[in-house]
Write a protein that holds these residues in place. Structure first.
Motif, mmCIF file in Angstrom:
data_model
loop_
_atom_site.group_PDB
_atom_site.id
_atom_site.type_symbol
_atom_site.label_atom_id
_atom_site.label_comp_id
_atom_site.label_asym_id
_atom_site.label_seq_id
_atom_site.Cartn_x
_atom_site.Cartn_y
_atom_site.Cartn_z
ATOM 1 N N ASP A 34 114.149 34.658 -41.435
ATOM 2 C CA ASP A 34 113.338 34.639 -40.203
ATOM 3 C C ASP A 34 113.018 33.180 -39.825
ATOM 4 N N HIS B 259 114.226 31.267 -36.488
ATOM 5 C CA HIS B 259 113.298 30.669 -35.511
ATOM 6 C C HIS B 259 113.769 29.269 -35.133
ATOM 7 N N HIS C 46 116.634 37.359 -31.636
ATOM 8 C CA HIS C 46 115.380 38.081 -31.873
ATOM 9 C C HIS C 46 115.270 39.339 -31.008
ATOM 10 N N HIS D 260 112.163 42.557 -40.537
ATOM 11 C CA HIS D 260 112.500 41.750 -39.355
ATOM 12 C C HIS D 260 113.599 40.712 -39.626
ATOM 13 N N LEU E 81 117.771 40.114 -38.050
ATOM 14 C CA LEU E 81 118.306 38.886 -37.432
ATOM 15 C C LEU E 81 119.573 38.446 -38.158
HETATM 16 ZN ZN ZN Z 1 111.319 36.099 -36.284
#
Ligand code: ZN
Ligand code: NZQ
Length: 382
Positions: free
Chosen positions: A200, A204, A272, A286, A290
């Motif tokens: 994650d 980002h 995302h 999550h 991704l």
């Molecule tokens: Zn994220």
């Protein structure tokens, strides 16, 4: 740098294994009635819940408990929290848990004083609270590294009845007043969640890095964060109890999504959007959602933004070509044990049309996607 921007981040951070000592200092500036949001058991098992409750009680606070904030928090749980906050006239909210609890706390804080359909107003229509609207202050004690929620205005909520997972980035009034980051708390995070958090963070950075053509300070900072994360992730996978690695991961997570490296950038965020939709249909962590679409997505993006992918290859992985950079990324993902397909998350060919139908499509970093493109990316990721 060519963009125009404002930079304002009001969150105060306390970092390190003694960070909780500062909670009492913060309490004197907040009200007497606190809504304590936490998850589904980890903070009770670790003993952190007892420590925090002792500090709150020791300072004479009245605690209104709201346990059971699930991973990927739902709209139904948000309704509950808002009701609890209103009925008990709470002064502020303390989030005790991972990104889900922190996001949820901001969602309650923003919605409690809104008279109307908050889901529609904030999440579906993307509005900010009006200047005169009451907003509750939020404090955060973070137990898992990944989302950056501890120092941003993001609040992702899932309307489970409609398989619709939607993020909203609130303005700086909803950023936590303070966040307490003790890397030691993250040591009990299950390995799967630690890895999901690591990807994650990486994603980002990608979402803000893979856009634009100008020479931009934000991209140099992003490259440093990526290199540090790669080193720390390898050490943490080798030894999850490595404090140095876990602390670097936690700090990188904060800086990866605390409004700094988006400065002057157009940004992407389509991995995302697709990931949220996969999450709404599969309930996978999550970060895994991704990871599972990233190779197909970035192979496609590379065709449109080749120069940045070459720079990524050289400055992050020390290899010469854009293709070799993506291969190095894939090798790292395999090395730390991330899923590379959506099938591993339980998604099937038959689910793809549903996933496409609940994917929000925005202008991306280097390419504009259509639902057909999203379908192809998902098929390639099966
Ligand atoms: Zn994220
Ligand atoms: O419920 P508990 O028992 O606490 O268990 C949690 C949960 O099952 C567990 N956990 C957390 N800390 C632990 C621990 N277990 C043992 N020891 C600890 N110290 O880990 C599980 C996952 O926690 P969660 O909070 O769901 O993970 P994460 O921090 O990855 O948050 C995910 C949510 O944040 C959203 C995601 O979409 C997802 O809903 N995001 C928020 C963002 C933001 N605010 O800017 C951006 C991100 O892109 C992301 O979308």
């Amino acid at each position: 740098m060519k963009g125009n921007f404002k930079y304002h981040n009001p969150t105060k951070l306390y970092f390190g294994d003694a960070a909780l000592d500062h909670l009492s200092e913060e309490l004197s500036q907040l009200g007497e009635r606190v809504l304590l949001n936490y998850g589904t058991g980890s903070v009770k098992r670790s003993g952190l819940y007892d420590e925090v409750v002792d500090i709150l009680r020791g300072n004479g606070l009245t605690i209104i408990e709201n346990p059971g904030v699930m991973s990927n928090p739902t709209l139904a749980k948000l309704d509950e929290g808002i009701l609890l906050a209103r009925e008990n006239k709470v002064d502020w909210i303390l989030s005790l848990g991972g990104g889900s609890v922190c996001d949820y706390s901001k969602a309650v804080a923003a919605s409690v004083g809104f008279d109307g359909d908050y889901w529609r107003h904030f999440w579906l229509e993307g509005n900010q609270p009006a200047a005169e609207q009451k907003i509750l202050p939020v404090g955060c004690i973070l137990t898992m590294a990944g989302t950056g929620s501890e120092m941003n205005g993001g609040a992702v909520i899932t309307d489970a009845a409609h398989n619709y997972k939607l993020g909203h980035v609130f303005d700086s009034r909803l950023m936590p007043r303070f966040s307490i980051l003790n890397p030691r708390y993250t040591m009990t995070v299950p390995l799967e969640q630690m890895k999901a958090g690591i990807y994650d963070i990486m994603n980002h950075i990608f979402e803000q890095y893979f856009s634009g053509e100008d020479d931009n300070t934000s991209d140099y900072i992003a490259e440093g964060l990526m290199r540090g994360l790669i080193a720390a992730s390898r050490a943490a996978v080798r030894d999850p109890q490595d404090y140095e690695a876990r602390s670097n991961i936690m700090w990188t997570a904060t800086w990866a999504l605390n409004t700094l490296i988006k400065c002057g950038k157009s940004q992407d965020w389509m991995v995302h959007q697709i990931g949220h939709s996969i999450g709404a249909w599969t309930h996978a962590p999550h970060g895994y959602t991704l990871a599972a679409v990233s190779m197909a997505y970035y192979r496609r993006a590379m065709q449109f933004g080749r120069a940045k992918f070459e720079r990524f290859a050289k400055n992050v992985w020390g290899v010469d070509t854009a293709e070799a950079g993506l291969e190095a990324l894939k090798a790292w993902m395999i090395e730390i044990g991330l899923p590379l397909t959506i099938s591993e998350l339980g998604a099937t060919e038959a689910m793809i049309d549903n996933i496409v139908s609940t994917t929000n499509i925005f202008p991306a970093g280097y390419m504009d996607l259509t639902p057909k493109d999203v379908r192809e990316i998902l098929r390639e990721s099966l």
